[in-house]
Motif scaffolding. Structure first.
Motif, PDB file in Angstrom:
ATOM      1  N   ASP A   1      35.972  33.734 -38.903  1.00 23.51           N
ATOM      2  CA  ASP A   1      36.960  34.033 -37.859  1.00 23.51           C
ATOM      3  C   ASP A   1      36.529  35.239 -37.025  1.00 23.51           C
ATOM      4  O   ASP A   1      36.779  35.290 -35.828  1.00 23.51           O
TER       5      ASP A   1
ATOM      6  N   HIS B   1      44.574  44.723 -37.755  1.00 24.05           N
ATOM      7  CA  HIS B   1      45.351  43.484 -37.834  1.00 24.05           C
ATOM      8  C   HIS B   1      46.808  43.795 -38.161  1.00 24.05           C
ATOM      9  O   HIS B   1      47.733  43.195 -37.601  1.00 24.05           O
TER      10      HIS B   1
ATOM     11  N   CYS C   1      48.846  42.625 -35.234  1.00 21.20           N
ATOM     12  CA  CYS C   1      49.350  41.286 -35.587  1.00 21.20           C
ATOM     13  C   CYS C   1      50.309  41.374 -36.778  1.00 21.20           C
ATOM     14  O   CYS C   1      50.049  40.786 -37.841  1.00 21.20           O
TER      15      CYS C   1
ATOM     16  N   SER D   1      51.743  38.132 -38.884  1.00 27.84           N
ATOM     17  CA  SER D   1      51.046  36.877 -38.580  1.00 27.84           C
ATOM     18  C   SER D   1      49.874  36.691 -39.520  1.00 27.84           C
ATOM     19  O   SER D   1      49.306  37.653 -40.027  1.00 27.84           O
ATOM     20  N   THR D   2      49.533  35.458 -39.789  1.00 33.06           N
ATOM     21  CA  THR D   2      48.357  35.146 -40.596  1.00 33.06           C
ATOM     22  C   THR D   2      47.231  34.762 -39.657  1.00 33.06           C
ATOM     23  O   THR D   2      47.441  34.115 -38.644  1.00 33.06           O
TER      24      THR D   2
ATOM     25  N   CYS E   1      45.415  36.952 -34.436  1.00 37.77           N
ATOM     26  CA  CYS E   1      46.384  36.677 -33.378  1.00 37.77           C
ATOM     27  C   CYS E   1      45.746  36.934 -32.025  1.00 37.77           C
ATOM     28  O   CYS E   1      44.621  37.421 -31.917  1.00 37.77           O
ATOM     29  N   SER E   2      46.491  36.679 -30.982  1.00 31.59           N
ATOM     30  CA  SER E   2      45.947  36.799 -29.628  1.00 31.59           C
ATOM     31  C   SER E   2      45.598  38.250 -29.272  1.00 31.59           C
ATOM     32  O   SER E   2      44.721  38.496 -28.444  1.00 31.59           O
ATOM     33  N   ASN E   3      46.320  39.199 -29.914  1.00 30.63           N
ATOM     34  CA  ASN E   3      46.019  40.602 -29.629  1.00 30.63           C
ATOM     35  C   ASN E   3      44.634  41.020 -30.123  1.00 30.63           C
ATOM     36  O   ASN E   3      44.099  42.040 -29.684  1.00 30.63           O
TER      37      ASN E   3
ATOM     38  N   ASP F   1      42.067  38.761 -30.152  1.00 31.62           N
ATOM     39  CA  ASP F   1      41.108  37.771 -29.671  1.00 31.62           C
ATOM     40  C   ASP F   1      40.937  37.963 -28.178  1.00 31.62           C
ATOM     41  O   ASP F   1      41.788  37.527 -27.368  1.00 31.62           O
TER      42      ASP F   1
END
Length: 870
Positions: free
Chosen positions: A27, A403, A407, A410-411, A414-416, A418
């Motif tokens: 990831d 993270h 994020c 969230s698992t 997340c968009s923040n 990416d």
């Protein structure tokens, strides 16, 4: 290249194919830079495989990724991927390879590219690398850091220690889990000081690591002071034949600097040791090696005797047991992700794998694949494995914290996150603080540097069959060194010297050699100087002299003329005899006071004259006595008074006789002031001048004692003495006697003028003889008194000379004027009878007869002269 897929065409972004890289998807992708291969010879980019520094370290990153990806607490539901490149231990090659990491961030113009159906292509972007683990060599990290910072990709090194990487302005995206060489240089300087060394040479491999390490050591030593650099030698990147022998010869130009601070790579270390052995200097040089030497056996293989006693430094580390278990279970089957593992396998087991189209080398055995690391080959975990693991975990913890902040709840990514923003990730990396693989905390300062923690080793040969490195101390901001556990060449426990100049002895000052603060010449503080500090000789105060070792001053002994000294005994004996003789004369005169001889000699003036002679003898005892205010006062008073009394009385007598006979030649009228009372009055007036002068002296300068330290201050301070004496200088003594000398000279003049007095007036002639003799005595006194000015016994000689001269002049007066009279009184009393009383008329007649006789004699001589010429 383009691939047509009907309705969709794909455009690949790989303009270069990378056969020498490992790619594991995830990831989030991390980059890795490792020296899998050594520098290639003759311009080739890559050379032989590096098993420990390359494979061990690279496998440590893969091991750390496995641990993180399987940890439910750290980055849950996020998988880390990796792209690992080989730097081939060359900075330029590494720069070229690292362009892979920034490809995803380079904007490409695809406006003019179309698929065959006219549609715009779907561009497959390369994986985006959020951070890079590496590199190993400082020169490589510097080169790579320059490009990664342009694209804001954080970089965490596991082995680069060059001090210049601490410059947060130039290398702001660079961090490291190992301390910089500035800490290492400080630790090495502390070791040098703890060993008592102050004069060392430095030796550096050309390149960032060696040169910056030595520069840091030299800068810190300059700032701290106390250590000087004798030689700073650089080993060329491509050394020529004989280069290392030349280096050893240069180091020997300052042979006192036995300590050698060495920042060099393994190969250079080995060749330096070989050159020292060739030149028969085994045991001479005392090496202090940086972490590139550390506790490695390869640089000292078969050179243990030269390396014995070498002190080396290594960042504090621990062997990671989990990695050992992981690595020894690696095989060709379960480690296919490592594209260099087959090459490692062949090298480690000294066998050859069969490959299609490649003929098997008959000299090497065939690999079976059943070999096991650590069982069929030697294995020891490489020293930087711990730091590789810590570097990967530092980025993982930073991503985990990022993270949680960006994020929450969230698992996955997340968009923040990416894409992951590089500068933000850098801030999270710099903020981490966790316990690393060895149990020690991993954290960074504002420059991205890890704290300095070092183990200090010494290579010892306790016996020749099992030499090895022994931990002798550690450094964590300050040095803890166990000197008792150290041993040197031949097992010697005493610390050898590496100093320019040995310490000066007590009483010697350091005269520094210009430009070399650790070198000096020792100069003895001479004369009356003592050692004020290590650089200064200071003259002792006037009343002091230096101690035998000249480290301080001590009081100068005070002396005075002692009664048992020969300089005192002789004058005192003469004076005592004179006093006895004078007393005998006085007693005789008193006893026979009314006899004709005593009356004829002028009793009143005789007693005055004898009193003066007595005082002259008495002054000897005052001159020898211990000075004090009373003694000094009587010295001033009596020194000139005795002589003034004596010569005043003599002058009065000679003047009376002279005036009587001169008057008798001209007139029958007697001269004035010839009665005994007048004579006494004249005498006392003359004496009063001396007394008045002394009392004026008392008023101007009251009598007191002084201690004269200058008079007896010879070149040898051990002979220096302070002399306790009255405040009477040589000049003041002469001034005190000057009036008496004037009286003496005047009296002598009258004695000469009265030489024609008839025999019956016999007192004038003894006085004349007395004055002639006295003048001779005092003429002899002057050169003796003033000629002893430079003598060490000046005071004693001058005191003895003065007192003896005075006693002699008194004895002359006593002997010539009174001893004949005493002799007649005692032994020929029949001559001591009244003779015909002489009137002034008879004196006038005698004076005229004397003048007439003198004239006739002169006329007779004139008459005879013509006869002698015929």
């Amino acid at each position: 290249w383009t691939i047509s897929t009907g309705t969709v065409c794909l455009l690949g972004s790989h303009q270069h194919f990378h056969p020498h890289s490992i790619k594991i998807p995830g990831d989030i992708t991390l980059g890795g830079l490792f020296p899998i291969h050594a520098r290639g010879p003759h311009g080739l980019p890559c050379g032989e495989l590096k098993k420990e520094k390359g494979i061990h370290r690279m496998e440590a990153m893969l091991y750390a990724l496995d641990q993180i990806n399987s940890d439910p607490e750290l980055l849950p539901n996020i998988t880390l991927g990796v792209r690992i490149l080989d730097t081939c231990s060359r900075d330029t090659y590494a720069l070229e390879q690292s362009l892979t990491f920034v490809q995803a961030l380079i904007q490409k113009d695809t406006s003019d590219i179309r698929c065959s159906n006219g549609e715009p292509p779907l561009i497959r972007k390369p994986e985006r690398v959020v951070g890079v683990i590496g590199a190993s060599a400082s020169s490589v990290s510097i080169m790579v850091a320059n490009i990664l910072r342009l694209f804001e990709i954080p970089q965490v090194s596991y082995a680069s220690t060059a001090p210049e990487l601490s410059d947060n302005n130039r290398y702001d995206f660079f961090s490291r889990v190992v301390p910089p060489d500035s800490y290492q240089a400080q630790a090495m300087l502390d070791i040098v000081k703890a060993l008592g060394w102050n004069y060392v040479s430095t030796l550096a491999s050309e390149g960032n690591y060696g040169e910056s390490g030595v520069d840091a050591f030299m800068q810190i030593s300059r700032e701290a002071g106390g250590v000087c650099i004798a030689q700073s030698v650089k080993i060329p990147r491509e050394p020529t034949a004989g280069e290392f022998d030349k280096i050893i010869r240069r180091l020997m130009e300052t042979s006192n600097a036995r300590g050698v601070i060495i920042f060099a790579n393994e190969d250079d270390i080995k060749r330096v040791l070989e050159a020292a052995k060739r030149t028969n200097l085994t045991g001479h040089f005392l090496f202090v090696g940086s972490d590139s030497w550390g506790a490695k056996s390869s640089p000292i293989a078969e050179l243990e005797d030269v390396a014995e006693g070498a002190v080396t430094i290594l960042p504090k580390r621990a062997s990671i047991d989990g990695f050992d278990q992981y690595f020894v279970t690696r095989s060709l089957e379960n480690n296919r992700r490592n594209i260099w593992f087959a090459e490692f396998w062949e090298d480690d087991f000294r066998c050859k794998l069969t490959r299609p189209g490649i003929k098997l080398d008959p000299d090497k055995k065939k690999c079976t694949g059943e070999e096991r690391i650590g069982r069929d080959s030697s294995y020891e975990q490489e020293g930087k494995v711990q730091f590789v693991i810590d570097a990967v975990y530092a980025v993982a913890h930073a991503l985990h914290n990022m993270h949680q902040d960006l994020c929450p709840g969230s698992t996955g990514v997340c968009s923040n996150m990416d894409p992951v923003e590089g500068r933000s990730l850098l801030n999270y990396i710099r903020a981490v603080n966790f316990n690393g693989s060895a149990g020690t905390s991993v954290l960074f300062n504002e420059n991205g540097d890890a704290p300095g923690r070092y183990d200090i080793f010494q290579f010892q040969m306790t016996n020749h069959s099992h030499p090895g490195y022994r931990v002798i101390g550690q450094w964590t901001n300050n040095l803890r060194l166990n000197l008792e556990e150290m041993q040197w060449s031949g097992g010697d426990k005493s610390i050898p010297d590496s100093i320019c100049s040995f310490p000066c002895n007590p009483g010697e000052r350091k005269k520094m050699v210009k430009g070399v603060p650790c070198c000096w010449h020792c100069e003895l503080c001479d004369g009356y100087q003592y050692q004020l500090d290590e650089f200064t000789c200071e003259t002792c105060p006037t009343d002091m002299r230096p101690t035998p070792n000249r480290t301080t001053c001590r009081p100068t002994p005070i002396i005075k003329l002692e009664w048992n000294s020969p300089w005192a005994l002789v004058p005192a004996s003469l004076a005592m005899l004179g006093i006895l003789a004078t007393s005998a004369v006085v007693i005789t005169f008193i006893r026979f006071n009314d006899t004709p001889i005593v009356r004829a000699s002028g009793r009143e003036l005789s007693y005055v004259l004898l009193t003066g002679i007595f005082l002259i003898y008495l002054i000897t005892f005052l001159m020898i006595a211990e000075p004090g205010v009373v003694v000094c006062a009587f010295r001033r008073l009596l020194l000139g008074l005795g002589m003034a009394i004596t010569y005043s009385a003599m002058l009065t007598k000679t003047n009376r006789i002279y005036r009587i006979f001169e008057q008798g030649k001209r007139s029958v009228t007697p001269p004035k002031f010839i009665s005994p009372t007048s004579q006494l009055l004249i005498t006392f007036i003359l004496i009063s001048v001396q007394v008045l002068g002394v009392f004026v002296w008392f008023g101007v300068v009251p009598p007191h004692t002084i201690i004269d330290y200058e008079e007896l201050r010879p070149p040898n301070p051990d002979l220096a003495r302070g002399i306790l004496k009255c405040d009477m200088s040589d000049l003041s003594i002469i001034c005190c006697l000057s009036y008496s000398i004037v009286l003496m000279v005047t009296c002598t003049v009258y004695a000469v003028k009265s030489r024609g007095v008839p025999e019956t007036f016999n007192e004038a002639k003894p006085i004349g003889f007395t004055m002639y003799t006295t003048c001779i005595v005092w003429l002899a006194f002057v050169p003796i008194f003033f000629g002893t000015a430079q003598s060490t016994e000046k005071m004693f000689i001058q005191t003895a000379t003065l007192t003896v001269s005075m006693s002699l002049s008194a004895s002359v007066s006593l002997g010539m004027l009174y001893m004949p009279k005493v002799y007649v009184i005692i032994f020929h009393p029949e001559q001591n009878v009244q003779k015909r009383k002489r009137s002034f008329k008879g004196v006038v007649q005698a004076a005229r007869m004397s003048q007439k006789s003198l004239n006739e004699k002169q006329n007779g001589e004139t008459k005879i002269e013509p006869d002698r010429t015929q």
